[in-house]
Scaffold this motif. Structure first.
Motif, mmCIF file in Angstrom:
data_model
loop_
_atom_site.group_PDB
_atom_site.id
_atom_site.type_symbol
_atom_site.label_atom_id
_atom_site.label_comp_id
_atom_site.label_asym_id
_atom_site.label_seq_id
_atom_site.Cartn_x
_atom_site.Cartn_y
_atom_site.Cartn_z
ATOM 1 N N HIS A 30 5.230 -7.204 2.005
ATOM 2 C CA HIS A 30 5.971 -5.842 2.374
ATOM 3 C C HIS A 30 5.772 -5.972 4.160
ATOM 4 O O HIS A 30 4.990 -6.972 4.539
ATOM 5 C CB HIS A 30 5.232 -4.777 2.061
ATOM 6 C CG HIS A 30 3.757 -4.648 2.278
ATOM 7 N ND1 HIS A 30 2.806 -5.021 1.466
ATOM 8 C CD2 HIS A 30 3.234 -4.285 3.304
ATOM 9 C CE1 HIS A 30 1.528 -4.755 1.965
ATOM 10 N NE2 HIS A 30 1.845 -4.313 3.249
ATOM 11 N N LEU A 76 7.807 -0.623 2.748
ATOM 12 C CA LEU A 76 9.317 -1.175 3.078
ATOM 13 C C LEU A 76 9.418 -2.839 2.881
ATOM 14 O O LEU A 76 8.135 -3.389 3.213
ATOM 15 C CB LEU A 76 9.492 -0.617 4.653
ATOM 16 C CG LEU A 76 9.592 0.717 4.905
ATOM 17 C CD1 LEU A 76 9.663 0.851 6.338
ATOM 18 C CD2 LEU A 76 10.829 1.469 3.995
ATOM 19 N N GLU A 80 15.360 -4.990 2.867
ATOM 20 C CA GLU A 80 15.899 -3.742 2.920
ATOM 21 C C GLU A 80 16.428 -3.377 4.226
ATOM 22 O O GLU A 80 16.023 -3.789 5.305
ATOM 23 C CB GLU A 80 14.789 -2.782 2.478
ATOM 24 C CG GLU A 80 14.442 -2.605 1.122
ATOM 25 C CD GLU A 80 13.226 -1.577 0.981
ATOM 26 O OE1 GLU A 80 13.048 -0.820 -0.046
ATOM 27 O OE2 GLU A 80 12.481 -1.539 1.785
ATOM 28 N N ILE A 82 16.675 -0.097 6.563
ATOM 29 C CA ILE A 82 15.974 1.209 6.880
ATOM 30 C C ILE A 82 16.686 2.073 8.037
ATOM 31 O O ILE A 82 17.652 1.637 8.713
ATOM 32 C CB ILE A 82 14.396 0.949 7.460
ATOM 33 C CG1 ILE A 82 14.611 0.299 8.668
ATOM 34 C CG2 ILE A 82 13.793 0.168 6.216
ATOM 35 C CD1 ILE A 82 12.937 0.007 9.249
ATOM 36 N N LYS A 104 13.703 4.476 3.578
ATOM 37 C CA LYS A 104 14.664 3.539 3.115
ATOM 38 C C LYS A 104 15.901 3.798 3.126
ATOM 39 O O LYS A 104 16.293 5.120 3.181
ATOM 40 C CB LYS A 104 14.105 3.385 1.528
ATOM 41 C CG LYS A 104 12.706 2.710 1.657
ATOM 42 C CD LYS A 104 12.528 2.596 0.015
ATOM 43 C CE LYS A 104 11.110 1.879 -0.093
ATOM 44 N NZ LYS A 104 10.634 1.742 -1.459
ATOM 45 N N GLU A 105 17.049 2.934 3.325
ATOM 46 C CA GLU A 105 18.335 3.351 3.302
ATOM 47 C C GLU A 105 18.487 4.473 2.243
ATOM 48 O O GLU A 105 18.696 4.159 1.116
ATOM 49 C CB GLU A 105 19.191 2.199 3.234
ATOM 50 C CG GLU A 105 20.806 2.429 3.533
ATOM 51 C CD GLU A 105 21.556 1.378 3.552
ATOM 52 O OE1 GLU A 105 22.286 1.014 4.447
ATOM 53 O OE2 GLU A 105 21.253 0.275 2.876
ATOM 54 N N ALA A 111 9.350 6.930 4.214
ATOM 55 C CA ALA A 111 8.291 5.901 3.768
ATOM 56 C C ALA A 111 7.004 5.701 4.920
ATOM 57 O O ALA A 111 6.148 5.497 4.397
ATOM 58 C CB ALA A 111 8.944 4.597 3.924
#
Length: 148
Positions: A30, A76, A80, A82, A104-105, A111
């Motif tokens: 992550h 995250l 990804e 963001i 997060k999108e 988050a």
């Protein structure tokens, strides 16, 4: 110590999409905690540069970070996308408390969220300086009521 609750997207006034990078992930799979502060710095400085109130090379005043904090609610990960949300919680005489939410999108709940405080100083002397009027005007749309 009570951990704050994750804020919704509606709590923020400005958003910047940020694409995570392969190097942002750590060995645990992550985004590493130190990278979150880079995202914070990115959304604040992008806003200041885009609104024309930060001249990184020759501006008379510069903002120095004197305090930071972050709370993490969900991981995250790369790859990804963001969205960094930005608001101003306090506009002082020579300081600004910026608050940032990382989403997060498309997510409605942060988050991670945190803040940092800039003290604005004279570039040459590094002594505190009053916030320039142009900076105050650029930040005014981001101001929200102070949260306890």
């Amino acid at each position: 110590m009570n951990k704050p609750l994750a804020q919704p997207r509606s709590a923020y006034r400005h958003f910047l999409p940020i694409t995570t990078r392969w190097m942002d992930n750590d060995v645990y799979g992550h985004v590493n905690n130190v990278v979150y502060y880079s995202y914070f710095d990115t959304v604040v400085n992008e806003y200041l540069i885009r609104t024309g109130v930060l001249d990184v090379e020759q501006g008379a005043t510069i903002g120095l970070v004197v305090e930071t904090q972050c709370n993490y609610f969900a991981p995250l990960v790369f790859p990804e996308r963001i969205e960094a949300g930005l608001r101003v919680a306090r506009l002082g005489t020579s300081s600004v408390r910026y608050e940032i939410g990382l989403f997060k999108e498309g997510a409605d709940e942060a988050a991670a969220q945190g803040h940092f405080v800039h003290v604005y100083v004279d570039r040459a002397t590094r002594r505190p300086a009053a916030l320039p009027e142009a900076l105050r005007a650029a930040l005014a749309p981001l101001v929200v009521e102070e949260r306890s």
